[in-house]
Scaffold this motif. Structure first.
Motif, short mmCIF file in Angstrom:
data_model
loop_
_atom_site.label_atom_id
_atom_site.label_comp_id
_atom_site.label_asym_id
_atom_site.label_seq_id
_atom_site.Cartn_x
_atom_site.Cartn_y
_atom_site.Cartn_z
N ASP A 387 1.11 -0.90 -0.17
CA ASP A 387 -0.17 0.21 -0.05
C ASP A 387 1.18 1.37 0.05
O ASP A 387 2.05 1.29 0.66
CB ASP A 387 -0.76 0.11 1.36
CG ASP A 387 -1.36 -0.87 1.16
OD1 ASP A 387 -1.82 -1.67 0.10
OD2 ASP A 387 -2.28 -1.22 2.38
N THR A 388 -0.05 2.10 -1.00
CA THR A 388 1.02 4.19 -0.95
C THR A 388 1.12 4.02 0.46
O THR A 388 2.39 4.85 1.01
CB THR A 388 1.05 4.53 -1.65
OG1 THR A 388 0.33 3.68 -2.84
CG2 THR A 388 1.16 5.76 -2.16
N TYR A 389 0.11 4.13 1.64
CA TYR A 389 -0.03 4.92 2.79
C TYR A 389 0.04 3.91 3.61
O TYR A 389 -0.98 2.68 3.31
CB TYR A 389 -0.94 5.73 3.14
CG TYR A 389 -0.88 7.20 1.84
CD1 TYR A 389 -0.18 8.57 2.32
CD2 TYR A 389 -0.90 7.19 0.84
CE1 TYR A 389 0.09 9.83 1.87
CE2 TYR A 389 -0.21 8.70 -0.49
CZ TYR A 389 0.22 9.61 0.98
OH TYR A 389 0.61 10.64 -0.27
N GLY A 390 0.71 3.70 4.41
CA GLY A 390 0.05 3.05 6.05
C GLY A 390 0.96 3.57 6.97
O GLY A 390 1.77 4.08 7.44
N TYR A 391 1.64 3.01 7.65
CA TYR A 391 1.86 3.45 9.19
C TYR A 391 3.23 2.41 8.97
O TYR A 391 3.62 1.84 8.62
CB TYR A 391 1.32 2.07 10.68
CG TYR A 391 -0.05 1.77 10.89
CD1 TYR A 391 -0.83 2.97 11.21
CD2 TYR A 391 -0.80 1.20 9.92
CE1 TYR A 391 -1.52 3.61 11.63
CE2 TYR A 391 -2.59 1.26 10.43
CZ TYR A 391 -2.95 1.96 11.52
OH TYR A 391 -4.16 2.37 11.24
#
Ligand SMILES: *[C@@H]1O[C@H](CO)[C@@H](O)[C@H](O)[C@H]1NC(C)=O
Ligand SMILES: *[C@@H]1O[C@H](CO)[C@@H](O)[C@H](O)[C@H]1NC(C)=O
Ligand SMILES: *[C@@H]1O[C@H](CO)[C@@H](O)[C@H](O)[C@H]1NC(C)=O
Ligand SMILES: *[C@@H]1O[C@H](CO)[C@@H](O)[C@H](O)[C@H]1NC(C)=O
Ligand SMILES: *[C@@H]1O[C@H](CO)[C@@H](O)[C@H](O)[C@H]1NC(C)=O
Ligand SMILES: *[C@@H]1O[C@H](CO)[C@@H](O)[C@H](O)[C@H]1NC(C)=O
Ligand SMILES: *[C@@H]1O[C@H](CO)[C@@H](O)[C@H](O)[C@H]1NC(C)=O
Ligand SMILES: *[C@@H]1O[C@H](CO)[C@@H](O)[C@H](O)[C@H]1NC(C)=O
Ligand SMILES: *[C@@H]1O[C@H](CO)[C@@H](O)[C@H](O)[C@H]1NC(C)=O
Ligand SMILES: *[C@@H]1O[C@H](CO)[C@@H](O)[C@H](O)[C@H]1NC(C)=O
Length: 884
Positions: A387-391
């Motif tokens: 995923d491009t955004y995450g933690y």
């Protein structure tokens, strides 16, 4: 290393032996003596199930080419506080940051956390990366230049993703037994072939400004029982990991040999393995780390654990470990043997400051040695999701942000991958020039699941943990995600269609009726078959990493029999992680050609088409023996624990007699021998010349003298208040910090056996000058071991009508009653035009002619007659000469 993916079994047991150390003189198998029959020296007939202690841990000195990196590291480390130093040594915990392993940062000095990332075939756990051919293919090329080029290309991809350390290459497993699950990650069961390609790969990776990590040190020759926790997941109740019991001669002449080459080549990190060696865990084995690696081999880089391979805090520090990964005792335990415990151990005086400083110097020197000060860029990927955004902190689910920038790092590497794929394809059989094909055959039929796509997609099985579709990559942490996988079916179809021919394929191995029908129409039938294996945390078709057998998978033998019973022009192509049994295929007249293509990576189909259709003339050689029966190898794995609930014991009683050396000794004829491989042209060998350079009468000087005393850098205050958790810290759950949560050390350590000093062996805290070992003297060992004693030349002539490549091989008989008949010592891949000759030139060094003397603890040339052989395989040796 391993990755327990979310779907895999999660081991939650926290029961751990806290303090194995090698001061333990109680051998579990007092009868496990080394058989004298294989020993060149009667004194080597020792009990190899005990690892003698060696302390203190040698401190790095900046030896060899390390001087300037050490000077920079000393300047840097001198500025650090205790907790900053501890940060460098300890991972922040499993899935705590974005790479598979990251240590703590030093924000005060702008030093970002180091990213340690798999794998030996590329950048794992990301996208827009290449998948290179496996190590076993690099071995089969017998081409130093291709090994280097692949290393450099992989290093460059790591560099562009922001990785600091590429977790590869592999020389452990070496390949003691052909069933070993991860043998393909390494190169060959021959230590010289492995040593050369291992060192070339290291230098290639490091030329790209990335730290290579030579692994797994050492004796990691099987997946079964490598970790007691993993074994528990398979229902085995064992207290400790398997012990590889290896005697001193075998250690030096076989398993340590390639690591010596890598150290000499400047490898900047080495990963210690999960298993025990002589009943002491490899990551806290003072004989392996202090004596052999840092003492004898004068290794200047750092030692990092395999993931979760640490078993004690103080014990491992004193035994020579420099970095723990991923930092927690067990994945996500939130506890660490180091981190706060190491801060405490320095403050309570059990780990001397000089030892911690040495860990830091080694880590930072490695960073400078490969030029990370110029090559480092921010990490732009995340190992845990695409995923491009995450933690930012995946396990703790904290710090939501941009984590994957999807940087395409592949450059022009597809061309190199295709080239290595074809350069590593071994032509085993070619009756009446059945190959190369013209592409104008009237009816081309392709058979086999191994020719086609995985119906789940090329990355459909996590970490390649299945055997569906063509075998482009084997399974485990040694894999990487495909950008695409060119299948043989696609590449051959393209070939035929470009000639307006007829092409049909069947990829269901069990479609018996359809297979027979198609085979009866074919003018040429190309059958693709495979045998897979991988790392122990994944089971495929009942194979717990290691292979259960040496036969083909997925009905491959029935498929070959079905097709070849009908089509008298059947060509067999094998993708496999190692040796396999070929039955009568070598003599079956309908099987007109056999090719071994290994584990070729993303360009698999194009590489094999290049060979099948003659754009590339095959020149690869078998990097192992293809024997007629499993027993012929003389070694096997341990599949069932043999020591009750104690550590399973594997006595390496075969000594140095693995692969071709075993068959030679037993006088067993293989189907295809080590070093064997055909070409579309032919070669002749002549004119062997041996030039004496130093000869055998020159002196070999054992190293004498002593080290300087252990240096320290900066001062450590004793005030525990200085090391408390900062009040403004944003605490990440499960994260491993260097800070104390109490000014009382025992409280901060939070350990039930706090204060038990049995982890502090005699002499381990001694910082005074230490004697040098006779076989030491420079990275890689005594420099005189690498003196050239003889130079050998021979003339190789291309006697056919097309250009080709040949690999002349130099073997030596050391002549003693306990030596193998012959051992490979050098080779060169030559490109020769038709009718032309080329000169094969090979050096013979002092090490090449020596045996390990267990009493002198040094190499020595025995008085037995030494004979050299040059030829095209280990059993085709037309040229020979005796060394005077
Ligand atoms: C030494 O090894 C034996 C056998 O593995 C074990 O039973 C014993 O507890 C060990 N002793 C120490 C001090 O570790
Ligand atoms: C060695 O001793 C162990 C334990 O006493 C025993 O189980 C094993 O069979 C013995 N091995 C040999 C080769 O004698
Ligand atoms: C090995 O040593 C034993 C005991 O000394 C002896 O009986 C045996 O013959 C030796 N074996 C070989 C092959 O030398
Ligand atoms: C240790 O590393 C962590 C994680 O990178 C960082 O947050 C912390 O500030 C570092 N501590 C010190 C003393 O530099
Ligand atoms: C210190 O190490 C022990 C194991 O030796 C472990 O149980 C304890 O949790 C560790 N302490 C910290 C603060 O991680
Ligand atoms: C995938 O491979 C497994 C064994 O590795 C096999 O059992 C299964 O049938 C295969 N599935 C497909 C769709 O090929
Ligand atoms: C060997 O193992 C493979 C993979 O598990 C399996 O497909 C094959 O049937 C086995 N061979 C034999 C003879 O059992
Ligand atoms: C070879 O193929 C022919 C058909 O072309 C068949 O008659 C014969 O039985 C085959 N031989 C073998 C050994 O399978
Ligand atoms: C193979 O079979 C074909 C037709 O079935 C036949 O024309 C040819 O002569 C055979 N070749 C050999 C070498 O037997
Ligand atoms: C010192 O600290 C370490 C790490 O917590 C601990 O294992 C050890 O037992 C302590 N030793 C003493 C003498 O307090």
């Amino acid at each position: 290393m391993m990755w327990l993916a979310p779907f895999a079994l999660l081991v939650t047991s926290l029961v751990h032996p806290s303090s194995q150390q090698d001061g333990n003189t109680t051998a579990p198998f007092p009868n496990a003596t080394y058989p004298n029959a294989t020993s060149p020296n009667p004194a080597a007939a020792v009990n190899a199930s005990f690892s003698p202690p060696y302390y203190p841990a040698p401190w790095g000195t900046g030896a060899g080419e390390w001087a300037s990196a050490y000077a920079k590291a000393q300047a840097f480390v001198s500025q650090l506080t205790l907790t900053e130093k501890v940060n460098l040594t300890t991972g922040v915990g499993w899935e705590g940051e974005r790479c598979v392993g990251q240590n703590g940062a030093i924000p005060r000095l702008g030093f970002r956390s180091m990213c340690l990332q798999d794998s030996p075939v590329g950048v794992r756990d990301t996208d827009y990366n290449s998948v290179f051919p496996a190590g076993v293919n690099v071995a089969a090329t017998f081409d130093r230049g291709l090994a280097y080029a692949r290393g450099q290309a992989m290093g460059s991809e790591h560099q562009m993703k922001g990785s600091d350390v590429q977790l590869g290459p592999v020389a452990g497993p070496l390949g003691r037994a052909p069933e070993g699950g991860r043998n393909w990650e390494g190169f060959s069961p021959d230590p010289v072939l492995t040593g050369i390609q291992f060192a070339q790969t290291v230098q290639g990776i490091q030329s790209a400004g990335v730290i290579a990590c030579g692994k797994h040190y050492i004796g990691n020759e099987q997946e079964h029982f490598r970790q007691s926790t993993e074994a528990a997941g398979y229902g085995y109740n064992i207290s400790d990991a398997v012990s590889a019991n290896i005697d001193d001669v075998t250690m030096h002449e076989l398993y340590l040999w390639p690591f010596a080459d890598a150290v000499r080549a400047g490898v900047a990190s080495i990963m210690c393995s999960y298993n025990q060696v002589n009943n002491s865990y490899a990551c806290q084995n003072s004989h392996m780390l202090n004596y052999l690696l840092k003492g004898e081999l004068d290794y200047q880089g750092f030692v990092v654990t395999d993931w979760q391979g640490q078993h004690s805090g103080v014990g491992s520090a004193l035994a020579g470990l420099d970095m723990t990964m991923p930092g927690d005792t067990l994945f996500n335990s939130g506890q660490s043997y180091w981190g706060a415990n190491l801060t405490v151990a320095v403050l309570n005086g059990t780990v001397p400051q000089w030892r911690l400083d040495d860990m830091c110097i080694r880590i930072i020197a490695a960073w400078y040695y490969v030029g990370r000060d110029n090559a480092s860029i921010p990490i732009n990927f995340d190992a845990w999701t695409t995923d491009t955004y995450g933690y930012q902190h995946f396990f703790a689910k904290e710090g939501y942000t941009l984590i994957n920038e999807h940087v395409d790092v592949r450059q022009e590497h597809a061309d190199l991958i295709r080239q290595i794929g074809s350069a590593s394809t071994v032509l085993l059989k070619n009756t009446n020039n059945a190959l190369p094909l013209t592409g104008k055959e009237k009816f081309t039929a392709v058979f086999g699941d191994d020719a086609g796509d995985n119906p789940y997609g090329p990355n459909g099985c996590p970490d390649r943990g299945c055997d569906n579709g063509t075998l482009g990559m084997a399974w485990g942490s040694g894999s990487a995600n495909f950008p695409y996988l060119v299948t043989p079916e696609t590449a051959i179809q393209n070939e035929i269609l470009s000639n307006n021919g007829v092409f049909q394929s069947i990829t269901n191995n069990f479609a018996g009726m359809q297979i027979q029908q198609l085979a009866s129409q074919a003018s040429v039938a190309i059958v693709f078959v495979n045998a897979d294996s991988g790392e122990g945390y994944i089971t495929v078709d009942g194979n717990e990493g290691d292979r259960n057998n040496l036969t083909l998978w997925d009905g491959g033998d029935v498929l070959i029999q079905n097709v070849s019973a009908i089509c008298n022009n059947t060509i067999v192509v094998i993708h496999s992680t190692g040796p396999l049994l070929l039955g009568n295929y070598s003599t079956n007249p309908n099987i007109t050609a056999i090719l071994w293509a290994g584990i070729p990576g993303e360009q698999s189909g194009n590489s094999i088409a290049d060979v099948l259709y003659g754009r590339v003339n095959p020149g690869a050689k078998l990097p192992f023996t293809l024997a007629g029966a499993r027993e012929d190898y003389g070694t096997d794995l341990l599949y069932i624990p043999n020591n009750g609930k104690g550590a399973p014991q594997i006595a390496f009683t075969e000594g140095v007699f693995i692969d071709y050396r075993a068959l030679d000794r037993a006088n067993v004829t293989p189907i295809y021998e080590f070093g064997y491989g055909l070409s579309y042209t032919t070669f002749s060998y002549s004119n062997l010349q041996v030039k004496t350079v130093l000869g055998m009468n020159g002196t070999y000087t054992p190293t004498t003298g002593s080290t300087p005393p252990a240096p320290t850098y900066g001062t450590v205050s004793n005030n525990t208040a200085d090391y408390q958790f900062p009040s403004n810290l944003t605490y990440v759950p499960y994260y491993i910090y260097p800070y104390l949560n109490s000014t009382t050390l025992s409280t901060a350590a939070n350990s039930s056996d706090y204060g038990d000093n049995s982890d502090v062996p005699l002499n381990s805290q001694n910082s005074s000058s230490q004697p040098l070992l006779p076989a030491s003297g420079a990275p890689g060992g005594n420099p005189e071991l690498y003196d050239v004693l003889y130079e050998v030349t021979a003339t190789i002539t291309n006697t056919g009508s097309i250009a080709g490549e040949e690999v002349p091989q130099l073997y030596i008989s050391l002549g003693g009653p306990y030596d193998p008949n012959i051992v490979l010592r050098n080779f060169e891949r030559l490109s020769i035009q038709p009718g032309m000759s080329a000169t094969f030139t090979a050096d013979i060094t002092r090490r090449d002619l020596s045996n390990w003397d267990t009493v002198a603890q040094n190499w020595a040339i025995s008085s037995y007659t030494k004979t050299i052989y040059v030829g095209s395989s280990s059993r085709k040796l037309p040229l020979s000469a005796t060394l005077s």
